[in-house]
Design a protein around this motif. Structure first.
Motif, PDB file in Angstrom:
ATOM      1  N   SER A  79       1.050  -1.169   0.355  1.00  0.00           N
ATOM      2  CA  SER A  79      -0.013  -0.106   0.176  1.00  0.00           C
ATOM      3  C   SER A  79       0.794   1.349  -0.542  1.00  0.00           C
ATOM      4  CB  SER A  79      -1.032  -0.185   0.982  1.00  0.00           C
ATOM      5  OG  SER A  79      -1.399   0.892   0.962  1.00  0.00           O
ATOM      6  N   GLY A  80       0.862   1.903  -1.171  1.00  0.00           N
ATOM      7  CA  GLY A  80       1.122   2.976  -1.242  1.00  0.00           C
ATOM      8  C   GLY A  80       1.205   4.659  -0.343  1.00  0.00           C
ATOM      9  N   HIS A  81      -0.514   4.115   0.680  1.00  0.00           N
ATOM     10  CA  HIS A  81      -0.838   4.777   0.986  1.00  0.00           C
ATOM     11  C   HIS A  81      -0.104   4.607   2.942  1.00  0.00           C
ATOM     12  CE1 HIS A  81      -4.148   6.009  -1.249  1.00  0.00           C
ATOM     13  NE2 HIS A  81      -4.524   7.024  -0.998  1.00  0.00           N
ATOM     14  N   ALA A  82       0.025   3.325   2.818  1.00  0.00           N
ATOM     15  CA  ALA A  82       0.693   2.813   4.717  1.00  0.00           C
ATOM     16  C   ALA A  82       1.939   3.342   4.428  1.00  0.00           C
ATOM     17  CB  ALA A  82       0.057   1.281   4.019  1.00  0.00           C
ATOM     18  N   ALA A  83       2.693   3.361   2.970  1.00  0.00           N
ATOM     19  CA  ALA A  83       4.186   3.283   2.840  1.00  0.00           C
ATOM     20  C   ALA A  83       4.183   4.868   3.368  1.00  0.00           C
ATOM     21  CB  ALA A  83       5.217   3.036   1.597  1.00  0.00           C
ATOM     22  N   THR A  84       3.716   5.917   2.841  1.00  0.00           N
ATOM     23  CA  THR A  84       4.121   7.337   3.172  1.00  0.00           C
ATOM     24  C   THR A  84       3.475   7.690   3.927  1.00  0.00           C
ATOM     25  OG1 THR A  84       1.846   7.485   1.704  1.00  0.00           O
ATOM     26  CG2 THR A  84       4.130   7.425   0.053  1.00  0.00           C
ATOM     27  N   SER A  85       2.269   6.985   4.653  1.00  0.00           N
ATOM     28  CA  SER A  85       1.566   7.372   6.027  1.00  0.00           C
ATOM     29  C   SER A  85       3.544   7.138   7.214  1.00  0.00           C
ATOM     30  CB  SER A  85       0.717   6.889   6.505  1.00  0.00           C
ATOM     31  OG  SER A  85      -0.291   7.465   5.706  1.00  0.00           O
ATOM     32  N   PHE A  86       3.210   5.727   7.127  1.00  0.00           N
ATOM     33  CA  PHE A  86       4.562   5.698   7.948  1.00  0.00           C
ATOM     34  C   PHE A  86       6.057   5.951   7.740  1.00  0.00           C
ATOM     35  CE2 PHE A  86       1.658   2.511   9.493  1.00  0.00           C
ATOM     36  CZ  PHE A  86       1.448   2.376  10.907  1.00  0.00           C
ATOM     37  N   ALA A  87       5.877   6.520   6.697  1.00  0.00           N
ATOM     38  CA  ALA A  87       7.714   7.249   6.611  1.00  0.00           C
ATOM     39  C   ALA A  87       7.473   8.605   6.956  1.00  0.00           C
ATOM     40  CB  ALA A  87       7.853   7.484   4.821  1.00  0.00           C
ATOM     41  N   ALA A  88       5.961   9.032   6.429  1.00  0.00           N
ATOM     42  CA  ALA A  88       6.261  10.281   7.220  1.00  0.00           C
ATOM     43  C   ALA A  88       6.109  10.632   8.898  1.00  0.00           C
ATOM     44  CB  ALA A  88       4.809  10.999   6.653  1.00  0.00           C
ATOM     45  N   ALA A  89       5.003   9.190   9.677  1.00  0.00           N
ATOM     46  CA  ALA A  89       4.981   9.461  10.634  1.00  0.00           C
ATOM     47  C   ALA A  89       6.553   9.221  11.548  1.00  0.00           C
ATOM     48  CB  ALA A  89       3.904   8.013  11.168  1.00  0.00           C
TER      49      ALA A  89
END
Length: 156
Positions: A79-89
């Protein structure tokens, strides 16, 4: 609520806005840049992995129930949403540890929203989350290593 989170997490825009607010509030503009880079790297890496794995999305395999958002045209894992969200978090948590619990709850909610709206399997978001944490951690280690190398080269 989860539909809104799914839309808000698109391309990491929620996280860039959040990083800009925190960077402005604490006058730490480097955090904004590093968060942006982490989001972009996580998104690009997820796209490459999606192309390699080519896992069909749930609605292509199971027609019921229907999705709550339009079905993306790319593959499902990770999931790109999960990847970007956890990278940012992860990146924001390095800079603002007091906010880490809230940041990771928000990242988890965005990731879960992709399963809830019917466009990802749970493993897709787990894989995306792991990818995001890995990308942000690697970026942080790279930047810290370069800063230490620069400091060691300066006469002093």
């Amino acid at each position: 609520m989860f539909e809104g989170l799914s839309y808000a997490g698109r391309l990491g825009l929620l996280w860039i806005v959040l990083a800009a607010i925190l960077a402005a509030a604490y006058r730490r503009w480097g955090v904004l840049l590093l968060t942006f880079v982490a989001v972009v790297l996580a998104d690009w890496t997820a796209m490459v992995i999606k192309a390699l794995v080519d896992r069909p999305r749930p609605p292509l395999r199971y027609p019921e129930p229907t999705t709550l958002v339009p079905l993306p045209h790319d593959a499902s894992f990770p999931s790109g949403h999960a990847a970007t969200s956890f990278a940012a978090a992860t990146m924001l948590s390095f800079a603002f540890p007091a906010f880490a619990p809230v940041l990771f709850v928000l990242a988890t909610a965005v990731a879960f929203s992709r399963v809830y709206v019917g466009v990802h399997y749970p493993l897709d978001v787990i894989g995306g989350a792991a990818l995001g944490v890995l990308v942000a951690t690697a970026l942080r280690l790279l930047v810290r290593g370069r800063l230490r190398l620069r400091e060691a080269r300066q006469p002093g």
